[in-house]
Design an enzyme around this catalytic site. Structure first.
Site, PDB file in Angstrom:
ATOM      1  N   GLN A 180      14.860 -31.632 -14.794  1.00  0.00           N
ATOM      2  CA  GLN A 180      16.213 -32.130 -15.033  1.00  0.00           C
ATOM      3  C   GLN A 180      16.580 -32.157 -16.512  1.00  0.00           C
ATOM      4  O   GLN A 180      17.754 -32.120 -16.865  1.00  0.00           O
ATOM      5  CB  GLN A 180      16.358 -33.545 -14.456  1.00  0.00           C
ATOM      6  CG  GLN A 180      16.289 -33.612 -12.948  1.00  0.00           C
ATOM      7  CD  GLN A 180      17.475 -32.949 -12.262  1.00  0.00           C
ATOM      8  OE1 GLN A 180      18.577 -32.891 -12.796  1.00  0.00           O
ATOM      9  NE2 GLN A 180      17.239 -32.429 -11.071  1.00  0.00           N
ATOM     10  N   CYS A 326      18.221 -38.486   5.047  1.00  0.00           N
ATOM     11  CA  CYS A 326      18.026 -38.544   6.490  1.00  0.00           C
ATOM     12  C   CYS A 326      16.808 -37.714   6.847  1.00  0.00           C
ATOM     13  O   CYS A 326      16.794 -36.502   6.654  1.00  0.00           O
ATOM     14  CB  CYS A 326      19.270 -38.002   7.198  1.00  0.00           C
ATOM     15  SG  CYS A 326      19.266 -38.331   8.960  1.00  0.00           S
TER      16      CYS A 326
END
Length: 394
Positions: A180, A326
Site C-alpha cells: 500500500q 462476507c
C-alpha cells in the site's frame, strides 16, 4: 451524478495511460523470451535491467536487489517461507502483527504448522505497533520481524524506521509489506534498515500480476519458485516482460508525481473526513488521524451494516469497500478493526474510501451527501438505533 465514482484504490488502481503505452510493444513487437540467445530476444534482458534500476532508485536500493514476482502475495510468501527455511538453524521464531494482510497472516499460520513459532503483536487504538511490545517479544531464536509499512484497511503508517533500527540492533532480519505504501510515501531501505520489501504493480497505476521483492544483498534466502535460472537463479519462470515494463513505468511515474499527487489526495481526504465526522452523527474515524496514507479514509458508522451501505452506495455509482467481509455465508468483522479495539457491532458498520489523483471535490461532495442519506435510511430501519434514540430522549 451519472458516472462511476471509484473510491477503492486500495483494492486496485486504474492503469495509467503512459504505462499501457509503454507495455504494448512488449506484447506485439518486442515479444522475445529474454533467456533466448539471439539479439531480438536478448534486448528484453536489457529492458528488464532498466526497470530494476528504476525501482531500485525509488527505494535507495541496488538494481541487483530487486526480484520480480507475480505480485505482493507471492513476495510476502517468499520473504517469510524462504527466510524460515534459510535461517531455521539459527532459530524458529518470527514476529509480525495482528493487522497484517492475509498474505502474511496465512503464511505465518502455515509456518506455525511446520514447527515455527509466531508472535502476533497487538497494536494501539490507531493501529500502530508499540515499540516496547516489539522489544519485549524478541527472543534469542527470533529470525525475522515482518511489519507492514502501512495498513491496507485503515491507512495507518507504522514506525518503520524505528522498527528497522530495533531489528538491526538485535541482528534480526526485517521485512515490510509495502504494497500500500510504495508509490504513496517516500521509502528508503537503508534509512529504515529494511532487509526485504514487498510491492505490487496494480496498487500504483500499474498492471496486475506483477510485483517485486527487494532482498538486501547478503540476505541468504533461497529460491521460492524452482524450474529455471531466471531472476539470478532465485525465481524461476519466463520473465513477464510487459508486466515488468509496466511496474517500472508505474514506479517512475509514481516517484515523479508523488509530491503533487499525494498533496492533492491528502487535502481531499481531510475534507472528506471533516465533512463525514461533522455531518454524520455517531461516526468514528479508524486509523491514525495524521500518520496515515494520503488517500485513505476509514469510518465506522454505528447502528448499520457495512454490507448494506456498500450495496446502496453501488446503486448510486460509488465504488467503495467495507471493513466487513462476507465469508462462507457468515458476516465476519475485519480482523484489523477488531485488533484496534472496535467491538463487533461497530466494526460491522465500517466503510473504506481510498482516493486517487483523479478524484474531485465535486465527487467527494456527492459521496458525502450519499453517505448521509443512506446512513439515515439504514438507521431508521434499525431497531438498535430506535432503542438508542428512545433511551437518549429520557
Amino acid at each position: 451524478m451519472n458516472k462511476v465514482i471509484y473510491l477503492d484504490n486500495a483494492a486496485t488502481t486504474k492503469v495509467a495511460r503512459e504505462v499501457v503505452e509503454a507495455m504494448i510493444p512488449y506484447f506485439t513487437e518486442n515479444y522475445g523470451n529474454p533467456s533466448s540467445v539471439y539479439s531480438f530476444a536478448s534486448k528484453n534482458k536489457e529492458t528488464i535491467t532498466k526497470q530494476r534500476e528504476i525501482i531500485a532508485d525509488a527505494l535507495g536500493a541496488k538494481a541487483n536487489e530487486i526480484y520480480f514476482t507475480a505480485g505482493g502475495s507471492e513476495s510476502d510468501n517468499w520473504a517469510l517461507k524462504a527466510t524460515a527455511e534459510a535461517y531455521k538453524d539459527k532459530g524458529n521464531h518470527i514476529i509480525t502483527t495482528k493487522i497484517e494482510h492475509h498474505a502474511i497472516l496465512h503464511t505465518a499460520e502455515y509456518l506455525e504448522k511446520n514447527g515455527f513459532e509466531v508472535t502476533y503483536l497487538d497494536v494501539d487504538e490507531n493501529g500502530r505497533v508499540r515499540l516496547e511490545d516489539l522489544k519485549a517479544a524478541i527472543r534469542p531464536t527470533t529470525i525475522l520481524i515482518s511489519v507492514m509499512f502501512a495498513n491496507n484497511e485503515i491507512g495507518t503508517i507504522e514506525p518503520i524506521k524505528e522498527i528497522g533500527a530495533i531489528a538491526k540492533e538485535h541482528g534480526i532480519l526485517f521485512h515490510t509489506d509495502a504494497v500500500q505504501a510504495f508509490g504513496q510515501v517516500p521509502i528508503n531501505v537503508d534509512e529504515c534498515n529494511i532487509d526485504m520489501l514487498s510491492a505490487s504493480g496494480h496498487k500504483l497505476n500499474g498492471p496486475k500480476g506483477i510485483g517485486f521483492l527487494y532482498i538486501r544483498k547478503g540476505v541468504k534466502i533461497r529460491s521460492f519458485v524452482h524450474g529455471g535460472g531466471q531472476e539470478r537463479k532465485r525465481r524461476a519462470g519466463t520473465e513477464n516482460v510487459p508486466g515488468i515494463v509496466g511496474i517500472g513505468t508505474a514506479a517512475a511515474r509514481a516517484a515523479r508525481t508523488m509530491e503533487e499527487r499525494t498533496s492533492k489526495e491528502a487535502k481531499l481526504r481531510d475534507y472528506l473526513i471533516r465533512r463525514v465526522l461533522e455531518e454524520v452523527p455517531y461516526t468514528k474515524l479508524n486509523g491514525h488521524p495524521e500518520k496515515r496514507l494520503p488517500n485513505n479514509a476509514n469510518f465506522s458508522f454505528r447502528f448499520i451494516e457495512g454490507e448494506s451501505l456498500l450495496i446502496m452506495l453501488d446503486m448510486k455509482g460509488i465504488c467503495a469497500s467495507s471493513g466487513s467481509a462476507c465469508t462462507s455465508g457468515s458476516l465476519d468483522p475485519s480482523h484489523v478493526l477488531l485488533a484496534i479495539g472496535l467491538p463487533h457491532e461497530i466494526a460491522h458498520g465500517s466503510l473504506r474510501l481510498t482516493l486517487s489523483e483523479e478524484t474531485t471535490k465535486e465527487e467527494i461532495d456527492y459521496v458525502v451527501e450519499s453517505i448521509k442519506e443512506i446512513v439515515t435510511k439504514l438507521r431508521n430501519m434499525s431497531p438498535l438505533y430506535e432503542d438508542f434514540v428512545k433511551k437518549n430522549k429520557k
